[in-house]
Design a protein around this motif. Structure first.
Motif, PDB file in Angstrom:
ATOM      1  N   PRO A 121      -7.189   2.961   5.471  1.00  0.00           N
ATOM      2  CA  PRO A 121      -8.036   2.527   4.358  1.00  0.00           C
ATOM      3  C   PRO A 121      -9.404   3.209   4.397  1.00  0.00           C
ATOM      4  CG  PRO A 121      -7.856   0.797   6.010  1.00  0.00           C
ATOM      5  CD  PRO A 121      -6.872   1.859   6.378  1.00  0.00           C
TER       6      PRO A 121
ATOM      7  N   ALA B 299      -5.157  -3.059   8.687  1.00  0.00           N
ATOM      8  CA  ALA B 299      -6.036  -1.911   8.897  1.00  0.00           C
ATOM      9  C   ALA B 299      -6.059  -1.466  10.349  1.00  0.00           C
ATOM     10  CB  ALA B 299      -7.450  -2.250   8.432  1.00  0.00           C
TER      11      ALA B 299
ATOM     12  N   LEU C 120       0.826  -1.211   0.000  1.00  0.00           N
ATOM     13  CA  LEU C 120       0.000   0.000   0.000  1.00  0.00           C
ATOM     14  C   LEU C 120       0.858   1.257   0.000  1.00  0.00           C
ATOM     15  CD1 LEU C 120      -2.688  -1.104   2.626  1.00  0.00           C
ATOM     16  CD2 LEU C 120      -2.873  -1.185   0.131  1.00  0.00           C
TER      17      LEU C 120
ATOM     18  N   LEU D  80      -9.789  -2.136   1.260  1.00  0.00           N
ATOM     19  CA  LEU D  80      -9.062  -3.392   1.436  1.00  0.00           C
ATOM     20  C   LEU D  80     -10.055  -4.539   1.514  1.00  0.00           C
ATOM     21  CD1 LEU D  80      -6.363  -2.399   4.090  1.00  0.00           C
ATOM     22  CD2 LEU D  80      -6.279  -2.189   1.592  1.00  0.00           C
TER      23      LEU D  80
ATOM     24  N   GLU E  61      -2.726   4.233   0.493  1.00  0.00           N
ATOM     25  CA  GLU E  61      -3.084   4.250   1.905  1.00  0.00           C
ATOM     26  C   GLU E  61      -4.578   4.405   2.151  1.00  0.00           C
ATOM     27  OE1 GLU E  61       0.961   6.493   1.798  1.00  0.00           O
ATOM     28  OE2 GLU E  61      -0.645   5.938   0.414  1.00  0.00           O
ATOM     29  N   ASP E  62      -5.310   4.984   1.181  1.00  0.00           N
ATOM     30  CA  ASP E  62      -6.748   5.211   1.359  1.00  0.00           C
ATOM     31  C   ASP E  62      -7.583   4.232   0.534  1.00  0.00           C
ATOM     32  OD1 ASP E  62      -6.049   6.174  -1.116  1.00  0.00           O
ATOM     33  OD2 ASP E  62      -7.321   7.959  -1.001  1.00  0.00           O
TER      34      ASP E  62
END
Length: 264
Positions: free
Chosen positions: A113, A106, A82, A92, A88-89
């Protein structure tokens, strides 16, 4: 082919990356590879998403080191992917034992996420859960690995006592499973048999979707989706009638629609 490097030991991890738009990362479970998500990739790309499918270490086209098949390392591998791809956002998504990678990643706080999706999660909660099934799989895998994988796939893809795959597809999936690391495949069984995810689940901050097949013939011995959902702060749970443990594969169109509706 695209790879990143991660972990201890340092390992080359393969991933596929398609489309453009809000990112979704699809993580497979034991004993398959990112190709498990074939039924989702095209639909999600056409719906306007960037879709990334990694292979866990030891599986698919990722490297097969001797060590590192534990959930702290699996989660660190996912985090490294990631960060390397600036995701990163992302949303998932994990399936089966791959849900452990997603949940631990997470909950760690290393990334933020947008949402978490758990498909037919295999996540142990109770330290007293009977590990007999996992022990039986380990014993069978040490002596008769291909036969064990063949039996596992039949259970993964069976619902209401009936197989959901044609023979050609079963052979294809068995080939994917058989190509995984023999050592890693056994170690991964031990990891999900003895890891506990209660704390990780209670620390999940993103909105979370749990989707599971109502006729799961593979993991009835695991803590069920109801118990898992009770630990998550912001959760929606959807059950697919007559679907097996591998519902994203066997009920791909219905499963993908549930995901897109949740994200909308």
């Amino acid at each position: 082919m695209p790879f990143i490097r991660s972990g201890s030991p340092d390992t080359q991890l393969f991933y596929e990356d398609f489309g453009a738009g809000p990112p979704i990362v699809l993580l497979h479970g034991w004993p398959l590879s990112g190709r498990f998500w074939e039924g989702q990739v095209r639909a999600l790309v056409e719906a306007g998403h960037r879709v990334v499918c990694p292979d866990r270490r030891g599986f698919g086209r990722s490297a097969q080191p001797w060590e590192g098949y534990d959930y702290d390392t699996f989660a660190a591998d996912l985090t490294a992917l990631l960060l390397a791809l600036n995701l990163e956002d992302a949303v998932l998504v994990g399936h089966s034992t791959g849900c452990g990678d997603v949940v631990r990643c997470a909950a760690s706080g290393a990334v933020r996420p947008r949402a978490v999706v758990l498909a037919d999660p295999v996540l142990r909660l109770d330290p007293d859960t009977d590990p007999t099934v996992a022990d039986d799989l380990t014993d069978a895998g040490l002596g008769y690995r291909i036969a064990m994988l063949d039996d596992v796939l039949r259970r993964l893809f069976s619902a209401d006592g009936r197989p959901s795959l044609d023979q050609a597809t079963h052979r294809y999936l068995l080939g994917l499973a058989a190509a995984a690391s023999p050592k890693g495949g056994i170690d991964a069984i031990t990891a999900w048999a003895h890891s506990r995810f209660t704390r990780d689940l209670t620390h999940l901050k993103p909105p979370t979707l749990i989707v599971h097949g109502a006729s799961d013939a593979f993991a009835p011995f695991e803590s069920g989706p109801v118990q898992i959902a009770a630990l998550i702060p912001h959760v929606v749970r959807v059950e697919i009638p007559h679907a097996p443990h591998a519902a994203p594969f066997t009920h791909a169109e219905q499963w993908t629609r549930i995901l897109l509706d949740f994200l909308a």
